[in-house]
Design a protein around this motif. Structure first.
Motif, short mmCIF file in Angstrom:
data_model
loop_
_atom_site.label_atom_id
_atom_site.label_comp_id
_atom_site.label_asym_id
_atom_site.label_seq_id
_atom_site.Cartn_x
_atom_site.Cartn_y
_atom_site.Cartn_z
N UNK A 91 0.84 -1.19 0.00
CA UNK A 91 0.00 0.00 0.00
C UNK A 91 0.88 1.25 0.00
N UNK A 92 0.48 2.25 -0.74
CA UNK A 92 1.23 3.50 -0.88
C UNK A 92 2.68 3.26 -1.27
N UNK A 93 2.86 2.41 -2.27
CA UNK A 93 4.19 2.15 -2.83
C UNK A 93 4.85 3.48 -3.18
N UNK A 94 4.09 4.33 -3.83
CA UNK A 94 4.40 5.74 -3.99
C UNK A 94 3.12 6.47 -3.60
N UNK A 95 3.15 7.77 -3.54
CA UNK A 95 1.97 8.52 -3.13
C UNK A 95 0.75 8.12 -3.96
N UNK A 96 -0.29 7.64 -3.27
CA UNK A 96 -1.55 7.22 -3.88
C UNK A 96 -1.38 6.11 -4.93
N UNK A 97 -0.37 5.28 -4.75
CA UNK A 97 -0.13 4.16 -5.67
C UNK A 97 0.02 2.87 -4.87
N UNK A 98 -0.93 1.97 -5.06
CA UNK A 98 -0.86 0.65 -4.45
C UNK A 98 -0.37 -0.34 -5.49
N UNK A 99 0.44 -1.28 -5.05
CA UNK A 99 0.97 -2.32 -5.94
C UNK A 99 0.65 -3.68 -5.33
N UNK A 100 0.17 -4.58 -6.16
CA UNK A 100 -0.09 -5.95 -5.73
C UNK A 100 0.69 -6.89 -6.65
N UNK A 101 1.40 -7.82 -6.05
CA UNK A 101 2.21 -8.77 -6.81
C UNK A 101 1.78 -10.18 -6.43
N UNK A 102 1.57 -11.02 -7.44
CA UNK A 102 1.24 -12.42 -7.21
C UNK A 102 2.21 -13.29 -8.00
N UNK A 103 2.81 -14.25 -7.31
CA UNK A 103 3.59 -15.30 -7.95
C UNK A 103 2.76 -16.56 -7.80
N UNK A 104 2.43 -17.20 -8.92
CA UNK A 104 1.56 -18.35 -8.83
C UNK A 104 2.07 -19.52 -9.62
N UNK A 105 1.43 -20.65 -9.39
CA UNK A 105 1.73 -21.87 -10.14
C UNK A 105 0.40 -22.49 -10.55
#
Length: 168
Positions: A122-136
């Motif tokens: 959350x708040x990776x940068x101002x007002x920027x959320x990042x979600x990362x998924x590594x899946x199989x």
């Protein structure tokens, strides 16, 4: 509230307009409708209706529905998802997903499953959320990655398949 997005993938090389509507039926149950228009052919490429029930105390959901795809096949699906938080704040966790398709009068059947490591920043940068998924992907035996930033999503797998989505 209807959600819409623009989608493009490396296989079809066409832009699709996707819309999703969620209609509440009860406190933890909804009817979810999807429709997708392929701008290259000018025709619908996907239509779906699904009943979904959520189990918030178990971080799980189950769904069942019917879908019609561009191959003019009517199919039925049953799906389930369960999340297991691995941090106290719930921003990192493991997701288990399963789906079973039935088509052609229930003669054609296909199971799919996946396990994912998900991390939200959350708040990776101002007002920027990042979600990362590594899946199989268990059924296709291929690892994949999803990176989501506010309205943009990039999906890619080890077989070179990819797609990008922009939520409007």
């Amino acid at each position: 509230m209807m959600q819409s997005s623009l989608r493009y993938d490396g296989d079809s090389k066409s832009l699709r307009i996707h819309a999703k509507e969620r209609i509440p039926l009860a406190s933890d149950t909804l009817l979810q409708a999807h429709a997708e228009l392929d701008t290259k052919s000018g025709s619908p490429s996907y239509l779906s209706l699904m009943f979904r029930h959520f189990y918030p105390e178990a971080s799980a959901s189950m769904g069942m529905g019917v879908q019609f795809n561009k191959d003019e096949k009517l199919s039925y699906t049953v799906q389930a998802k369960r999340a297991f938080p691995i941090t106290a704040n719930g921003l990192a966790g493991i997701n288990l997903k399963g789906r079973y398709y039935f088509a052609e009068g229930f003669k054609e059947r296909k199971a799919k499953g996946a396990v994912e490591l998900a991390w939200a920043i959350l708040n990776f940068q101002k007002e920027q959320d990042v979600r990362i998924k590594f899946g199989y992907d268990i059924s296709n035996q291929v690892p994949y990655l999803q990176i989501r930033e506010n309205n943009w999503t990039l999906n890619a797998d080890a077989n070179g398949k990819w797609n990008v989505r922009f939520d409007l």
